[in-house]
Scaffold this motif. Structure first.
Motif, short mmCIF file in Angstrom:
data_model
loop_
_atom_site.label_atom_id
_atom_site.label_comp_id
_atom_site.label_asym_id
_atom_site.label_seq_id
_atom_site.Cartn_x
_atom_site.Cartn_y
_atom_site.Cartn_z
N ARG A 299 -16.86 -6.52 -45.32
CA ARG A 299 -15.98 -7.46 -44.61
C ARG A 299 -14.79 -7.80 -45.52
O ARG A 299 -14.97 -8.26 -46.64
N THR B 227 -10.84 -9.61 -45.72
CA THR B 227 -9.78 -10.43 -45.13
C THR B 227 -8.44 -9.95 -45.69
O THR B 227 -8.30 -9.71 -46.89
N THR B 228 -7.46 -9.82 -44.81
CA THR B 228 -6.16 -9.28 -45.22
C THR B 228 -5.08 -9.72 -44.25
O THR B 228 -5.37 -10.08 -43.10
N LEU C 70 -12.24 -5.53 -40.72
CA LEU C 70 -11.01 -6.13 -41.20
C LEU C 70 -10.72 -7.40 -40.42
O LEU C 70 -10.62 -7.38 -39.19
N SER C 71 -10.56 -8.50 -41.13
CA SER C 71 -10.20 -9.77 -40.51
C SER C 71 -8.74 -10.05 -40.86
O SER C 71 -8.40 -10.27 -42.02
N ASP D 242 -5.66 -12.15 -41.24
CA ASP D 242 -5.46 -13.58 -41.41
C ASP D 242 -4.42 -13.79 -42.50
O ASP D 242 -4.56 -13.27 -43.61
N THR E 56 -7.72 -17.18 -47.47
CA THR E 56 -9.12 -17.43 -47.15
C THR E 56 -9.98 -17.45 -48.42
O THR E 56 -9.80 -16.62 -49.32
N ILE F 173 -12.89 -16.24 -49.93
CA ILE F 173 -13.76 -15.13 -49.56
C ILE F 173 -15.23 -15.41 -49.89
O ILE F 173 -16.12 -14.85 -49.26
N SER G 270 -16.44 -17.89 -47.08
CA SER G 270 -16.41 -17.24 -45.76
C SER G 270 -17.21 -15.94 -45.73
O SER G 270 -17.17 -15.23 -44.73
N PHE H 226 -16.88 -13.03 -47.24
CA PHE H 226 -16.21 -11.74 -47.25
C PHE H 226 -16.57 -10.99 -48.54
O PHE H 226 -16.80 -11.61 -49.59
N GLY I 63 -10.91 -9.38 -50.48
CA GLY I 63 -9.70 -9.79 -49.79
C GLY I 63 -8.54 -8.98 -50.31
O GLY I 63 -8.60 -8.37 -51.38
N ARG J 119 -4.40 -9.50 -50.98
CA ARG J 119 -3.27 -10.43 -51.02
C ARG J 119 -2.24 -9.92 -52.02
O ARG J 119 -2.52 -9.05 -52.84
#
Length: 297
Positions: free
Chosen positions: A97, A99-100, A127-128, A130, A134, A136, A139, A141, A144, A146
């Motif tokens: 999982r 986040t990106t 892929l979340s 956002d 976040t 990670i 949540s 993940f 992430g 960034r």
């Protein structure tokens, strides 16, 4: 601790994370009634109310929050131990999982993931998308993505892309009515399309550089949006100037649909990094993805 305690505590953590018995039951692969009964039994054994239930949602009580803070590190250690055992398998497997932001997902992640998913058919990537920063760990993940300037210092970070430049662009129809700005200060006389951050609610301040010194300018205009696709559509329609990553407007500039200005003021800044928590054992699937994404000059 008996076997029921361990399984019920793990289920409690999922219920707290999902805030819903329905979603938690689906994730755990059990019926909602069985999950509700297990949580009631856990509360009875502890003599404490852990969950506050309403007709629409579930939240943790103060006692539940305190228990959750203790549980999460222990459950992470168990997950890491299971991942270490999984290293004995020949090929990485399981779900990752991540986040990106949308730009990173499309421009950096997907070109690599397209090949990665073929090479590792037993790995599933979620892929979340956002734009917020976040947490990670909280949540749940695995990693992430960034920009380098946005990374937390307690994370392991791996560079996965080159430096990035911004571009200030406007449509020819816009410049038919407005003069071309020669310096960032000239933007005060222009209709600029602003971007608003979803989480903080703040409007992005346009960033420039002169002789190694930052020059930040607050611009104004008739349109503000939290979606870059909307901003792109607006600038192509001649509604104003926009501050966009140069790789997203390169084709439009080359085709003459957009005109780039203040180019000398837009200097490169650190590109994207994949980051994840420091662990004694990194899951094999994540290790394989890190190697695939690692930026090589």
């Amino acid at each position: 601790m008996n076997r029921n305690d361990l399984s019920d505590l793990a289920a409690f953590a999922v219920v707290a994370e999902e805030g819903s018995f329905t979603r938690a039951a689906a994730r755990l692969g059990m019926s909602q009634s069985a999950l509700s009964h297990a949580m009631k039994a856990l509360e009875d054994r502890l003599g404490l109310r852990l969950l506050a239930r309403t007709t629409r949602s579930v939240s943790t009580t103060e006692a539940g929050q305190r228990l959750l803070r203790t549980l999460r590190p222990a459950l992470d250690d168990i997950a890491a131990g299971l991942a270490a055992v999984g290293e004995l398998r020949e090929k990485p497997a399981g779900t990752l999982r991540i986040t990106t932001g949308k730009h990173a997902a499309v421009r950096v992640l997907w070109p690599v993931l397209s090949r990665f998913l073929t090479d590792y058919p037993e790995v599933q990537v979620e892929l979340s998308i956002d734009s917020s920063l976040t947490d990670i760990v909280a949540s749940r993940f695995d990693a992430g993505v960034r920009l380098g300037e946005q990374l937390e210092k307690d994370m392991i970070a791996v560079r996965i892309g080159p430096d990035i430049r911004a571009a200030i662009v406007g449509a020819p129809s816009y410049f038919a009515q407005r003069p071309v700005p020669c310096a960032p200060q000239d933007l005060a006389g222009h209709d600029c399309i602003n971007y608003r951050f979803t989480t903080s609610g703040a409007v992005y301040v346009w960033e420039f550089e002169e002789d190694g010194h930052p020059v930040n300018v607050r611009v104004s205009g008739s349109l503000v949006s939290n979606d870059m696709d909307v901003i792109m559509a607006a600038v192509l329609d001649g509604r104003g100037l926009a501050y966009i990553f140069e790789d997203e407007v390169a084709e439009h500039v080359a085709a003459g649909r957009l005109v780039r200005v203040l180019d000398d003021w837009c200097t490169p800044f650190p590109g994207y990094y994949l980051y994840y928590p420091s662990r004694r054992q990194i899951p094999p699937a994540l290790a394989a993805l890190v190697d695939a994404l690692r930026y090589r000059l």
